[in-house]
Design a protein around this motif. Structure first.
Motif, PDB file in Angstrom:
ATOM      1  N   UNK A 191       0.849  -1.199   0.255  1.00 29.45           N
ATOM      2  CA  UNK A 191      -0.100   0.365  -0.235  1.00 29.45           C
ATOM      3  C   UNK A 191       0.551   1.526  -0.120  1.00 29.45           C
ATOM      4  N   UNK A 192       2.736   0.678   0.584  1.00 30.00           N
ATOM      5  CA  UNK A 192       3.486   1.833   0.728  1.00 30.00           C
ATOM      6  C   UNK A 192       4.431   1.512   0.040  1.00 30.00           C
ATOM      7  N   UNK A 193       5.616   1.939   0.653  1.00 34.35           N
ATOM      8  CA  UNK A 193       7.058   1.794   0.994  1.00 34.35           C
ATOM      9  C   UNK A 193       7.768   1.127   2.146  1.00 34.35           C
ATOM     10  N   UNK A 194       6.899   1.031   3.243  1.00 33.12           N
ATOM     11  CA  UNK A 194       6.754   1.149   4.950  1.00 33.12           C
ATOM     12  C   UNK A 194       6.824  -0.347   4.024  1.00 33.12           C
ATOM     13  N   UNK A 195       8.197  -0.845   5.055  1.00 28.99           N
ATOM     14  CA  UNK A 195       8.809  -2.205   6.075  1.00 28.99           C
ATOM     15  C   UNK A 195       8.305  -1.784   7.818  1.00 28.99           C
ATOM     16  N   UNK A 196       8.340  -3.221   7.732  1.00 26.88           N
ATOM     17  CA  UNK A 196       8.070  -3.530   9.214  1.00 26.88           C
ATOM     18  C   UNK A 196       9.713  -4.255   9.913  1.00 26.88           C
ATOM     19  N   UNK A 197       9.826  -3.446  10.856  1.00 25.39           N
ATOM     20  CA  UNK A 197      10.662  -5.146  11.334  1.00 25.39           C
ATOM     21  C   UNK A 197      10.216  -4.939  12.957  1.00 25.39           C
ATOM     22  N   UNK A 198      10.498  -7.033  13.399  1.00 25.03           N
ATOM     23  CA  UNK A 198      10.283  -6.328  14.947  1.00 25.03           C
ATOM     24  C   UNK A 198      11.037  -7.855  15.277  1.00 25.03           C
ATOM     25  N   UNK A 199      11.569  -7.217  16.618  1.00 26.66           N
ATOM     26  CA  UNK A 199      12.434  -7.808  17.374  1.00 26.66           C
ATOM     27  C   UNK A 199      11.327  -8.723  18.368  1.00 26.66           C
ATOM     28  N   UNK A 200      12.701 -10.744  18.669  1.00 24.66           N
ATOM     29  CA  UNK A 200      12.144 -11.153  19.449  1.00 24.66           C
ATOM     30  C   UNK A 200      12.756 -11.550  20.657  1.00 24.66           C
ATOM     31  N   UNK A 201      12.380 -11.750  21.935  1.00 26.11           N
ATOM     32  CA  UNK A 201      13.448 -13.170  22.264  1.00 26.11           C
ATOM     33  C   UNK A 201      13.212 -13.515  22.463  1.00 26.11           C
ATOM     34  N   UNK A 202      13.010 -14.897  22.623  1.00 26.36           N
ATOM     35  CA  UNK A 202      12.372 -16.283  23.379  1.00 26.36           C
ATOM     36  C   UNK A 202      13.471 -16.879  24.504  1.00 26.36           C
ATOM     37  N   UNK A 203      12.945 -16.727  26.032  1.00 28.39           N
ATOM     38  CA  UNK A 203      13.197 -18.104  26.659  1.00 28.39           C
ATOM     39  C   UNK A 203      12.752 -18.864  27.160  1.00 28.39           C
ATOM     40  N   UNK A 204      13.972 -20.005  27.521  1.00 31.86           N
ATOM     41  CA  UNK A 204      13.471 -21.128  27.350  1.00 31.86           C
ATOM     42  C   UNK A 204      13.774 -21.700  28.650  1.00 31.86           C
ATOM     43  N   UNK A 205      12.975 -22.370  29.042  1.00 33.31           N
ATOM     44  CA  UNK A 205      13.263 -23.078  30.884  1.00 33.31           C
ATOM     45  C   UNK A 205      12.338 -24.471  30.352  1.00 33.31           C
ATOM     46  N   UNK A 206      11.823 -24.122  31.987  1.00 32.42           N
ATOM     47  CA  UNK A 206      11.007 -25.592  32.664  1.00 32.42           C
ATOM     48  C   UNK A 206      10.740 -25.354  33.976  1.00 32.42           C
TER      49      UNK A 206
END
Length: 202
Positions: free
Chosen positions: A187-202
């Motif tokens: 729809x336009x020239x926008x680029x979306x950027x997302x950061x992720x942190x995944x915490x793994x445990x039990x």
């Protein structure tokens, strides 16, 4: 005709005028001299009433804080915190189509795709089975796009592990991809950027 004041009345008047009121601990201060009684003026009684109101408010606030602390302690004992093993981090982009959920899913795939976790299957952690793997996900998403994020689609990226929470915070980036390609849904020239942190445990 003016009658002179009696000596008794004069003593009473002088005592009233010059006797200081220094006892603020009681609701009324009585000074007697020759049957002359002086009480606290309304201003002092007002201050004492204010002190009682403030004291009652502080007591009520303390009781409320104790109740909340008790509730928090009970919840913590019912749901003990996850024992964290490691954290995976990734970044995802959606260059065309302006779909923030696609960017978030790619960020999560980037976080987990370069890791292998054999410890849960091999029994390397005594007393912990594969079914006890737990995940907590934190996503940095531009604030104006958070309302468009489909959290359930993001969860589908993870093939196993119980997801305890998905926390979305302000982060990521909106920038220009340099081109608008209508054939790809732009729809336009926008680029979306997302950061992720995944915490793994039990």
């Amino acid at each position: 005709m003016v009658f002179p004041k009696s000596k008794k009345m004069a003593r009473c008047s002088a005592f009233s005028a010059f006797t200081p009121l220094t006892d603020f601990g009681n609701s009324s201060v009585n000074h007697s001299k020759d049957n002359c009684i002086i009480s606290n003026p309304p201003r002092i009684q007002s201050k004492l009433s204010h002190r009682r109101v403030v004291s009652s408010a502080i007591t009520a606030q303390n009781k409320l804080m104790e109740t909340r602390h008790s509730e928090t302690s009970n919840n913590s004992s019912a749901n003990p915190p996850m024992k964290l093993l490691f954290v995976e981090m990734g970044v995802g982009y959606d260059q065309h189509g302006q779909d923030v959920t696609s960017a978030a899913m790619r960020a999560c795939r980037d976080a987990i795709s370069s890791n292998s976790i054999p410890a849960f299957r091999s029994g390397s952690i005594p007393g912990v089975t594969f079914d006890e793997m737990k995940l907590q996900i934190k996503l940095g998403v531009p604030q104006v796009l958070q309302q468009f994020l489909d959290v359930e689609r993001v969860k589908s990226v993870f093939p196993y592990g119980k997801i305890l929470a998905v926390d979305v915070v302000d982060g990521g980036l909106i920038c220009s991809s340099g081109v608008c390609v209508e054939e790809m849904g732009d729809k336009n020239d926008d680029c979306y950027i997302v950061n992720a942190a995944v915490y793994v445990g039990y």
